[in-house]
Structures are given as C-alpha cells and as structure tokens.
Design a protein around this motif. Sequence first.
Motif, PDB file in Angstrom:
ATOM      1  N   UNK A 185      92.007 -93.953  28.756  1.00 52.32           N
ATOM      2  CA  UNK A 185      92.785 -93.862  27.509  1.00 52.32           C
ATOM      3  C   UNK A 185      92.175 -94.739  26.432  1.00 52.32           C
ATOM      4  N   UNK A 186      91.775 -95.940  26.795  1.00 51.28           N
ATOM      5  CA  UNK A 186      91.195 -96.853  25.813  1.00 51.28           C
ATOM      6  C   UNK A 186      89.879 -96.317  25.258  1.00 51.28           C
ATOM      7  N   UNK A 187      89.081 -95.639  26.104  1.00 52.42           N
ATOM      8  CA  UNK A 187      87.794 -95.098  25.646  1.00 52.42           C
ATOM      9  C   UNK A 187      87.973 -93.841  24.792  1.00 52.42           C
ATOM     10  N   UNK A 188      88.915 -92.989  25.189  1.00 53.14           N
ATOM     11  CA  UNK A 188      89.007 -91.647  24.598  1.00 53.14           C
ATOM     12  C   UNK A 188      89.962 -91.592  23.407  1.00 53.14           C
ATOM     13  N   UNK A 189      90.931 -92.500  23.348  1.00 53.71           N
ATOM     14  CA  UNK A 189      91.966 -92.421  22.322  1.00 53.71           C
ATOM     15  C   UNK A 189      91.407 -92.365  20.895  1.00 53.71           C
ATOM     16  N   UNK A 190      90.427 -93.191  20.514  1.00 58.03           N
ATOM     17  CA  UNK A 190      89.899 -93.082  19.142  1.00 58.03           C
ATOM     18  C   UNK A 190      89.316 -91.704  18.832  1.00 58.03           C
ATOM     19  N   UNK A 191      88.608 -91.124  19.800  1.00 49.58           N
ATOM     20  CA  UNK A 191      88.042 -89.790  19.588  1.00 49.58           C
ATOM     21  C   UNK A 191      89.134 -88.752  19.423  1.00 49.58           C
ATOM     22  N   UNK A 192      90.183 -88.845  20.239  1.00 51.11           N
ATOM     23  CA  UNK A 192      91.303 -87.914  20.121  1.00 51.11           C
ATOM     24  C   UNK A 192      91.965 -88.019  18.759  1.00 51.11           C
ATOM     25  N   UNK A 193      92.154 -89.242  18.286  1.00 51.76           N
ATOM     26  CA  UNK A 193      92.791 -89.442  16.987  1.00 51.76           C
ATOM     27  C   UNK A 193      91.912 -88.945  15.842  1.00 51.76           C
ATOM     28  N   UNK A 194      90.592 -88.924  16.055  1.00 51.16           N
ATOM     29  CA  UNK A 194      89.680 -88.409  15.035  1.00 51.16           C
ATOM     30  C   UNK A 194      89.723 -86.880  14.976  1.00 51.16           C
ATOM     31  N   UNK A 195      89.770 -86.232  16.145  1.00 53.75           N
ATOM     32  CA  UNK A 195      89.716 -84.768  16.193  1.00 53.75           C
ATOM     33  C   UNK A 195      91.081 -84.136  15.935  1.00 53.75           C
TER      34      UNK A 195
ATOM     35  N   UNK B 234      95.780 -80.475  32.039  1.00 56.97           N
ATOM     36  CA  UNK B 234      94.724 -81.003  32.906  1.00 56.97           C
ATOM     37  C   UNK B 234      94.008 -82.185  32.266  1.00 56.97           C
ATOM     38  N   UNK B 235      93.583 -82.024  31.014  1.00 63.34           N
ATOM     39  CA  UNK B 235      92.888 -83.121  30.335  1.00 63.34           C
ATOM     40  C   UNK B 235      93.828 -84.291  30.068  1.00 63.34           C
ATOM     41  N   UNK B 236      95.070 -83.984  29.684  1.00 62.97           N
ATOM     42  CA  UNK B 236      96.027 -85.050  29.409  1.00 62.97           C
ATOM     43  C   UNK B 236      96.346 -85.873  30.643  1.00 62.97           C
ATOM     44  N   UNK B 237      96.464 -85.196  31.791  1.00 61.21           N
ATOM     45  CA  UNK B 237      96.730 -85.928  33.032  1.00 61.21           C
ATOM     46  C   UNK B 237      95.543 -86.808  33.407  1.00 61.21           C
TER      47      UNK B 237
END
Length: 256
Positions: free
Chosen positions: A95-105, A83-86
Amino acid sequence: MNGRAHLNRLGSLGVLLALVGLWWVASNAGWVSRVFLPTPQATFASLLEGLNLSGTGELLGFTQATVGRMIEGWLLASLFGVLLGAAIGVSPSVRAWVQPTLEFIRPLPASALLPLAISIFGLNPGMVLFVVAFGAMWPVLLATVHGFAAVEPRLSEVARCLQMSRAAYIWKMGLPNAMPDILAGMRLALTIALIVAVVGEMIASQSGLGQAILLAARAFRASDLFAGIVLLGLIGFASNALLAFAEQRLLRWQHP
C-alpha cells in the motif's frame, strides 16, 4: 421506521411528478421551442415506437448493446478491482509503495483515454469495452484497498496464531470484512460503466444508445433524443436498485 420509509418514497415520487409536470407545462405552453424540448407525450410515443418488439423499433437493439457493454465492462472492472485491491490492501508495505501511483492515475477521466485506446485498439467494440472496464475499475479497486486496510488488526494476529496462509486469510477474514466497502464501490462502478459506455459509443461510433442519442441530436429529432435519455435514466435506476437489493441480501449478517 417503516412509516418514514413509506413517506420518503411518496416524497420522491412527488418530486418526480412535479418535474414531469413542469416539463409538460414548459413544452406545451411554448416556453421552449419543441425543436429542443418535446412534450412528454411525444417522448413517450417515441419511446414506445423505439421499443416496439415487432422488430420495427431500433431502440431495443441499441439498449441491448449498451446494457451488454455496461455489464461486461462492470464485471471485468469488479473482477480485476477486487483482485488487485485485495493484493494491495492486505499488505501495508505494498500500500505504501502503490498508493501514490493510484492517486495519480485515479483522477484521470476514462473518456480522456478514448483517443489513446482508439490508437491502440482501433474503432471496435473491444476498445470501448476496455475503456468501460478501466473507468469502472477504480471505485472497486480503491474501495477494496480501503476495506482490507480497515480489517481489525487483532484478526491478523489471530490468523498468524492459527498459521493461516495469505490466501486463507484473504478469503476467510479479509473479504468478509471488506465486503461492505467492495459492494459500495461496485454500485458506483456500475453507474460509471453506463456513463463511459454511452460516451464511448458516441465518440467511437459504436452501436448503442449513445450513438442513437447523438444521431437524433444531429437530425433535430428531439423526441427521439429525449426518449434515449429517459431510457438511460431507467437503465441506471433499475440497475442501481437491483444491486442495492443484492447488497442488502449479501450483508444480512451485519443486521441480525
């Protein structure tokens, strides 16, 4: 091709038998003390005794607890990961906003969050389930994001021409194209769910194979310890084989 696959199976079986043979020689010849390395026959006897269906064996109950915790955590991880990935993968801006946070966590090991989860939820099964689901979610989430991001751009143009809603585009175009990535992430997540479930049982003193292995190690019951390890290996092998079979069936349309 079938002959090569058959040869590969025989080769993998030969490697397994060679490792068991080396284990048998090392334990029976006294290369390693049996306090630390039991014989294969002693391990097999402990495994049979622990899985005794008459009710005297404890390993069966521990196995059910661990497998149940693994499957529940994996299902939750798969649901929220898809759900979140979709939602993230379908939008380049998100994707541009969230990708850095995903890579951090993402690199944070789930086991490192156990003390925090214990302080929030306490020592209970729900806490272990939360950590299992959290740790197993990331492969599914990142694979889903990648799968949706890799959808052919012309499909998006077709969807706009057909005036498809965002939900219809995700269901009819995005999800089928992202399915190979999603299933690969789910297979990896299943292995992580088993690992985190066992670690959680050890640290949080919850009933399961993790606790059984830890107690056997503390009591120097080497055959019981190895029986638990062998059982974990069998669970991991069987669950991966079942999911690989399901993946083959679901993706038959890719290989007409």
